[in-house]
Design an enzyme around this catalytic site. Structure first.
Site, mmCIF file in Angstrom:
data_model
loop_
_atom_site.group_PDB
_atom_site.id
_atom_site.type_symbol
_atom_site.label_atom_id
_atom_site.label_comp_id
_atom_site.label_asym_id
_atom_site.label_seq_id
_atom_site.Cartn_x
_atom_site.Cartn_y
_atom_site.Cartn_z
ATOM 1 N N LYS A 103 0.861 -1.182 0.000
ATOM 2 C CA LYS A 103 0.000 0.000 0.000
ATOM 3 C C LYS A 103 0.898 1.232 0.000
ATOM 4 O O LYS A 103 1.732 1.411 0.892
ATOM 5 C CB LYS A 103 -0.896 -0.016 1.234
ATOM 6 C CG LYS A 103 -1.736 1.249 1.350
ATOM 7 C CD LYS A 103 -2.800 1.126 2.413
ATOM 8 C CE LYS A 103 -3.562 2.434 2.552
ATOM 9 N NZ LYS A 103 -4.606 2.344 3.568
ATOM 10 N N LYS B 44 -2.202 -1.424 -3.862
ATOM 11 C CA LYS B 44 -3.071 -0.248 -3.783
ATOM 12 C C LYS B 44 -2.232 1.018 -3.811
ATOM 13 O O LYS B 44 -1.227 1.054 -3.095
ATOM 14 C CB LYS B 44 -3.836 -0.350 -2.464
ATOM 15 C CG LYS B 44 -4.688 0.834 -2.133
ATOM 16 C CD LYS B 44 -5.251 0.663 -0.747
ATOM 17 C CE LYS B 44 -6.073 1.891 -0.400
ATOM 18 N NZ LYS B 44 -6.487 1.862 0.972
HETATM 19 C C1 PBG Z 1 -7.468 3.265 5.686
HETATM 20 C C2 PBG Z 1 -7.758 3.167 4.253
HETATM 21 C C3 PBG Z 1 -7.569 4.138 3.260
HETATM 22 C C4 PBG Z 1 -8.092 3.613 2.095
HETATM 23 C C5 PBG Z 1 -8.549 2.327 2.381
HETATM 24 N N1 PBG Z 1 -8.307 2.058 3.724
HETATM 25 C C6 PBG Z 1 -7.076 5.541 3.325
HETATM 26 C C7 PBG Z 1 -5.742 5.844 3.786
HETATM 27 O O1 PBG Z 1 -4.868 4.977 3.924
HETATM 28 O O2 PBG Z 1 -5.559 7.013 4.076
HETATM 29 C C8 PBG Z 1 -8.169 4.360 0.791
HETATM 30 C C9 PBG Z 1 -9.157 3.836 -0.173
HETATM 31 C C10 PBG Z 1 -9.466 4.760 -1.297
HETATM 32 O O3 PBG Z 1 -8.855 5.819 -1.506
HETATM 33 O O4 PBG Z 1 -10.385 4.401 -2.033
HETATM 34 N N2 PBG Z 1 -6.278 2.869 6.165
#
Ligand code: PBG
Length: 341
Positions: free
Chosen positions: A205, A260
């Site tokens: 991520k 992601k």
């Molecule tokens: C939380 C989380 C996030 C997303 C999914 N889980 C945001 C972040 O890490 O700030 C983002 C998903 C999206 O942008 O569609 N940890």
């Protein structure tokens, strides 16, 4: 080919356009297909009954109350979508520095999970594990001396996961990027008798600006302010490091892994799938969705077509499935049903 005489294998004998000429021949030679079974529908929940309010930065996406979500889950399941992933918009007054609301068996996510499992028992329900929807500072973990601490966070995440599983969640998907959390979660779940719960790791991520609309949707943007998540989410410059993240998560017991965001990271999807051959998912995040839909709304491109092409691109890159806000829309398109919005 090199050993064959003459121009065999080359133009004009070879004409790649022959296979492309007709609809039937294009379908016949298609190397990848997208089906509703490839999609995990990402949804936002809010408190209340009978509620549905638009997320302004994500055209066509709404935050809904658990009862409305249950109805929509039925629709999604009937369209062939196997699973959904729930994200809560926690009321600001319930947010604390340590995100204790994550451990409340009556929290919004647990309410939504119960409602969906009740209405559609055969639908898979995925829950995010991270503290950001619950912390007043919007970080995914506990903050001590201005730093998101690892091990103490992991302990709470384990309790958060068990809370969600006890509400009926099938798949625990940690998105926090703490070190060692997959192993710790597996142990904690097994110790609590939940050895059948799946772990879908947000393994690679990246610290991305493409999460912007999501942070609006769940209200963590205001909490986070000028903060960022670069001490735990990955640097967009890195690719080998993503493979190390995935390798560790597999060793620790991940059943599935995720990359992601999606579109700017297709190379990572490809490398992960080729290196590990395990179920590999990709998250078409809020900013990707917003861009395509916004351009579609302005008539700058065919929004529907752009969404479908991007989803197929994920399959081609090697993804086994895609988390997307466009799941219903895409499933309808695949089935030849017109979307109303
Ligand atoms: C939380 C989380 C996030 C997303 C999914 N889980 C945001 C972040 O890490 O700030 C983002 C998903 C999206 O942008 O569609 N940890």
């Amino acid at each position: 080919m090199a050993n064959l005489p003459g121009t065999f294998g080359r133009y004009p004998t070879t004409r790649l356009r022959r296979n492309r000429r007709y609809g039937w021949s294009r379908r016949l030679v298609a190397e990848n297909v997208l089906t509703p079974a490839d999609l995990i529908w990402t949804v936002f929940v809010r408190p209340g009954k009978g509620e549905a309010e638009p997320v302004s930065s994500m055209p066509g996406v709404e935050r809904v109350s658990a009862d409305v979500l249950a109805e929509r889950a039925r629709e999604a399941f009937d369209l062939g979508i196997p699973a959904l992933a729930v994200f809560p918009q926690t009321p600001p007054e319930l947010k604390t520095p340590d995100g204790d609301e994550a451990l409340n068996p009556g929290n919004l996510v647990c309410e939504a999970v119960r409602a969906v499992k009740n209405a559609v028992p055969d639908m898979g329900v995925v829950c995010d594990v991270a503290l950001d929807p619950y912390t007043s500072h919007g970080q995914d973990g506990l903050v001590r001396d201005n730093y998101v601490v690892n091990d103490e966070t992991v302990e709470i995440l384990c309790r958060q996961a068990i809370n969600q599983v006890e509400a009926g969640c099938d798949v625990i998907a940690p998105s926090d990027m703490m070190d060692g959390r997959i192993g710790a979660l597996r142990q904690a779940l097994d110790a609590a008798g939940h050895e059948e719960t799946l772990l879908l790791s947000y393994a690679a991520k990246f610290a991305s600006v493409f999460y912007g609309p999501f942070r609006d949707a769940v209200g963590s943007a205001t909490s986070l302010g000028q903060g960022d998540k670069r001490t735990y989410q990955m640097d967009p410059a890195n690719s080998d490091e993503a493979l190390r993240e995935v390798a560790l998560d597999i060793e620790e017991g991940a059943d599935m892994v995720m990359i992601k965001p999606g579109m700017p990271y297709l190379d990572i999807v490809r490398r992960v799938k080729e290196s590990f051959s395990l179920p590999t998912y990709v998250y078409q995040v809020s900013g990707e969705y917003a861009m395509l839909m916004a351009a579609g709304e302005r008539g700058w491109l065919d929004g529907e077509g752009a969404i479908m092409e991007s989803l197929l691109g994920f399959k081609r890159a090697g993804a086994d499935g895609i988390l997307t806000y466009a799941a219903i829309r895409a499933a309808k398109t695949l089935k030849g049903i017109a979307s109303d919005s």
